[in-house]
Design an enzyme around this catalytic site. Structure first.
Site, PDB file in Angstrom:
ATOM      1  N   LYS A 245      34.867  34.430  39.945  1.00  0.00           N
ATOM      2  CA  LYS A 245      35.049  34.854  38.551  1.00  0.00           C
ATOM      3  C   LYS A 245      36.437  35.445  38.329  1.00  0.00           C
ATOM      4  O   LYS A 245      36.972  35.397  37.206  1.00  0.00           O
ATOM      5  CB  LYS A 245      33.945  35.837  38.143  1.00  0.00           C
ATOM      6  CG  LYS A 245      33.875  37.120  38.962  1.00  0.00           C
ATOM      7  CD  LYS A 245      34.675  38.248  38.369  1.00  0.00           C
ATOM      8  CE  LYS A 245      34.599  39.494  39.237  1.00  0.00           C
ATOM      9  NZ  LYS A 245      35.405  40.605  38.703  1.00  0.00           N
ATOM     10  N   ASN A 310      42.621  40.849  36.451  1.00  0.00           N
ATOM     11  CA  ASN A 310      42.849  39.414  36.595  1.00  0.00           C
ATOM     12  C   ASN A 310      43.116  38.758  35.242  1.00  0.00           C
ATOM     13  O   ASN A 310      43.983  37.891  35.125  1.00  0.00           O
ATOM     14  CB  ASN A 310      41.642  38.774  37.284  1.00  0.00           C
ATOM     15  CG  ASN A 310      41.480  39.266  38.706  1.00  0.00           C
ATOM     16  OD1 ASN A 310      42.232  38.900  39.595  1.00  0.00           O
ATOM     17  ND2 ASN A 310      40.504  40.144  38.923  1.00  0.00           N
TER      18      ASN A 310
END
Length: 414
Positions: A245, A310
């Site tokens: 993810k 991220n």
């Protein structure tokens, strides 16, 4: 036939955990140490280990982490230690949450040296919040100090794939601390931003282990009215979901950084879920794991918020900034960057089609631009049918028979 040691993982130490070390004073390690120390029904002693001496000093003297969760004051009685020796220095600090409740908590900062064996042997649980790229070295260093005949509960919260070895954390544990330690380790994963956990905002996570007994023990320890834990026995799926993810959060950030809006975000997240599920199933994980909190839950959170490191990396890449400059200014680890390299190696091994992951590898490691990878994804040939025809079951059967769509088991609507 499997040996008895393989078939029956060692039982955790009896009784509820009372003494816990959290290794890693970053966002998540700090917030989980705080969570345990301020859960007034637990009555536990918590040590927070940091590799940074200045962080240890600040936590012990000001009850603040100077680098992470900097607005949060630690609700604690401080036991300052060096080299793991419990030379007690106690100060009291009353802490009130938003409702004015006092938490009689106990949290101590230690480090940067590895704690002494005597202290480690007295622990009921070791919680590791060490980023994946550094975990192998850390476990190699601490393993000689562990009593393998009576291991404490072991739990891990890092998310990533080791570049160069393609190893998940489960394999890193086996390589450094032995198979029994790996079989009995638990992995905590799910949609859980640290700064929301310390605010006691409702959060739910998955806790998985090859040993259901150990997963249940860890879940019971962390479970609170504001922090629900759902135990499971697919740590490989949980690990893969938690690692992958982060790669797809970079992709979603890239799209946002390029100015694309909600349609694009929904498409990237949905196609990413399909990719990570295919990768997990080919790797040997249960596809259902990717529909849990550790899968789609964590994916949705990480891909939907600027609080995600991220996502932030991807957003700035989408704006045309250089990766080295982004990492330098980020101030914390974005595990999706290194995980992209490890995932690329896994994809080559298992042969799964993962265009979004491959595009992120080109962006991060092959000097492709955000515009180039977006163009390559959108100009792929039209997709073939990917959803299997509905089986003859349920209330739909009558309609499908009326339409002559299920005369034969393998028939397909043209």
């Amino acid at each position: 036939m499997a040996s008895s040691a393989q078939a029956n993982p060692g039982s955790p130490k009896s009784g509820p955990p009372r003494r816990i070390i959290v290794f890693g004073s970053g966002n998540f390690g700090s917030c989980l140490a705080d969570h345990l120390a301020t859960s007034d029904n637990l009555n536990v002693d918590v040590w927070l280990w940091s590799r940074d001496a200045a962080t240890v000093k600040s936590l012990n003297e000001t009850q603040k982490n100077p680098k992470y969760l900097t607005d949060h004051v630690r609700p604690q009685r401080i036991n300052a230690t060096r080299n793991g020796r419990a030379d007690r220095l106690i100060t009291a600090l009353d802490f009130f949450d938003d409702h004015g409740k006092v938490f009689p908590a106990c949290l101590k900062a230690i480090g940067p040296e590895i704690p002494e064996k005597e202290l480690l042997d007295s622990m009921d649980m070791l919680l590791f919040a060490i980023p994946t790229p550094y975990l192998r070295v850390f476990l190699t260093n601490i393993n000689p100090f562990l009593d393998h005949s009576s291991l404490p509960l072991l739990a891990f919260v890092n998310k990533g794939i080791e570049a160069g070895t393609r190893a998940l954390t489960l394999e890193i544990i086996a390589d450094t601390c032995g198979n029994q330690a790996a079989r009995t380790s638990s992995f905590i994963s799910g949609p859980s931003f640290a700064k929301e956990i310390v605010k006691r905002q409702p959060t739910s996570v998955t806790v998985a282990s090859l040993s259901e007994q150990h997963a249940l023990r860890v879940a019971e320890l962390f479970h609170q009215p504001w922090f629900r834990c759902y135990p499971g026995i697919d740590p490989i799926g949980v690990e893969l979901a938690g690692a992958l993810k982060n790669v797809y959060a970079i992709a979603t950030g890239v799209a946002a950084g390029m100015g694309y809006e909600n349609n694009s975000k929904a498409a990237v997240i949905t196609r990413s879920l399909g990719e990570m599920t295919r990768v997990g199933q080919a790797y040997g994980a249960s596809p259902l794991t990717f529909l849990t909190l550790a899968g789609v839950g964590d994916l949705f959170l990480t891909c939907s918020s600027a609080n995600s490191r991220n996502y932030t990396v991807g957003y700035q890449l989408g704006q045309g900034k250089k990766l080295d400059d982004i990492i330098k200014n980020l101030g914390s680890v974005a595990e999706g960057v290194s995980t992209t390299k490890g995932l690329h190696e896994i994809l080559e091994l298992i042969g799964v089609d993962a265009p979004i992951a491959n595009a992120m590898y080109s962006l991060l490691y092959e000097d492709a631009s955000a515009g180039e990878v977006a163009k390559s994804l959108m100009e792929r040939p039209p997709a073939k049918r990917e959803i299997p025809f509905v089986k003859e079951s349920g209330e739909a059967t009558k309609l499908l028979r009326r339409l002559a769509a299920i005369d034969e088991p393998e028939s397909r609507v043209k």
